[in-house]
Design a protein around this motif. Structure first.
Motif: not given
Length: 480
Positions: A110-130
């Protein structure tokens, strides 16, 4: 009548909110392209593509089940939403857990970094609420809250991105962190709010219900997303971030056509399905001609002014990628046309056909990208996207044919129009080199459009008043 008025007002404001959200990205593009390098623009495009794919896979699009649950659990919808949120969180944790087990391979691909992946995880975890809360607001006609949240999220995200890009040395870091943090914070707050509103949490009652409804349609959503994002992911893999940056800006302009189509289709589809239900196929076929020509003229103007818009969006750096725009825009013309057949499938409750067709088109697109991008570069991805949408149209045509409902669509006109538009795609690329001829053609179209509006002014006014295309089609039949 009161509910009808609320529904109309809610629909209007929801459309405005959606347009503001989509348009903000288009409006701020010229700013970011001048603050970021081409490589950083490409890296963010790659990041956004992976985020959209993972968002579907790791949440299964469970929020879509709310459209049906609103009827079956109307007395305790809050409990359904809360239970659905927890189910989505569980699935997200499991998926990202699997990703982290093979993290090194995933990050390399994916050419991503650890921190980019972490932010993606948090986004996917909470975004369905909106997503769920906004859908609940639309169900209850609380359009002001829904629009406010949409505008708040996009404005705060855009503002923080701009601030961080300006003040940080690593501007790409500022771009994606500024984009993600406001969404994560807002979605986390709504997540807690929705959990507190629930009277109870029922895993057995609600989880299976939501999964059975959402899972089949997730594949259609995922395939459609792959069809529109796989090109940027694969360009990044084969050609690098610079190529993705050059490709993504003209693609962003071309995708404005999709926003236009979504707005128009939201008005066309209910009317067309009502006519099919009444057996009035003749009106649908007649209106299809006018509707398609109207869309075609608008896209033609979009194509003709592409060089100037691309210069405004990205400056001289991106003019070399002007060749991406015609095939991408014509791809959306084929997307526009396939909806005529998809609407028939929806009416006859054959939604599974839609998922299968989209999946086949996505696979064709990926295979062509893998075969041709390494050989011909990033520009060819625009043409593989066009081929993908042509396949999508043909698949839906065949579905209607085997359903023996092909007579419901004005096939002769639609295919003649599409063949003509393939010719237009070649014509505009020739006109990009002849500015005076291009401007002259734009002037002719504008004058002709104004004359058409004047001639049909009474019918257009009546159509807006009655929210029906009938007055215009009646006049059309009268003058032929």
């Amino acid at each position: 009548m009161k509910n009808g008025s609320k529904a109309l007002k809610s629909g209007v404001w929801y459309t405005i909110g959606t347009f503001v959200v989509k348009a903000s990205s288009f409006i701020t593009t010229p700013i970011f392209t001048r603050l970021l390098s081409v490589q950083d623009v490409g890296k963010f495009a790659n990041y956004s593509s992976w985020l959209s794919i993972l968002m579907i896979i790791t949440t299964l699009d469970l929020y879509s089940a709310l459209n049906v649950a609103r009827f079956d659990f109307k007395d305790d919808l809050d409990s359904f939403i809360a239970s659905n949120l927890l189910q989505g969180s569980f699935i997200t944790v499991v998926f990202f857990g699997l990703i982290y087990l093979g993290k090194s391979t995933f990050l390399r691909v994916s050419s991503l970094t650890d921190f980019e992946l972490l932010l993606m995880f948090l986004y996917c975890l909470f975004c369905p609420s909106l997503q769920m809360y906004q859908m609940k607001c639309r169900i209850e006609y609380k359009y002001k809250i829904s629009v406010f949240l949409s505008v708040l999220s996009v404005l705060s995200s855009t503002f923080l991105s701009l601030v961080l890009v300006i003040i940080l040395k690593n501007r790409y870091f500022g771009r994606y962190v500024g984009y993600m943090i406001p969404y994560i914070i807002l979605n986390f707050g709504i997540y807690i709010f929705l959990l507190k509103k629930a009277n109870s949490i029922s895993i057995k009652k609600y989880w299976k219900y939501a999964f059975v409804i959402a899972f089949p349609m997730m594949w259609h959503t995922l395939a459609g997303n792959v069809l529109t994002t796989s090109d940027r992911v694969m360009i990044k893999s084969y050609c690098g971030s610079d190529a993705v940056g050059l490709y993504s800006i003209p693609y962003s302009y071309a995708s404005m056509v999709q926003i236009l189509w979504i707005s128009m289709n939201s008005a066309w589809t209910p009317w067309a399905l009502e006519r099919i239900d009444e057996g009035d196929y003749k009106s649908v076929k007649s209106a299809t001609i006018l509707y398609t020509l109207f869309f075609g003229v608008i896209i033609f103007v979009f194509l003709l002014v592409s060089p100037e818009v691309l210069y405004i969006m990205g400056g001289k750096t991106y003019i070399s990628a002007i060749g991406v725009i015609p095939p991408i825009m014509v791809s959306y013309v084929f997307n526009f046309a396939y909806a005529f057949y998809a609407n028939v499938e929806v009416y006859y409750k054959k939604q599974n056909y839609i998922a299968i067709c989209t999946g086949i088109a996505a696979v064709v697109n990926i295979l062509l990208n893998a075969l041709l991008i390494p050989r011909y570069g990033y520009t060819v991805a625009a043409y593989t996207t066009l081929v993908g949408y042509i396949v999508l149209l043909l698949m839906h045509f065949l579905c209607c044919y085997f359903l023996k409902k092909i007579h419901l669509v004005n096939n002769k006109f639609i295919f003649s129009f599409l063949i003509a538009y393939l010719g237009i795609m070649l014509l505009v690329q020739f006109l990009y080199k002849h500015v005076i001829a291009r401007y002259f053609l734009i002037a002719i179209i504008l004058v002709g459009s104004l004359m058409g509006i004047y001639i049909f002014r009474r019918e257009i006014k009546q159509a807006i008043k009655t929210r029906s295309i009938v007055p215009i089609t009646n006049r059309k039949r009268g003058i032929i």
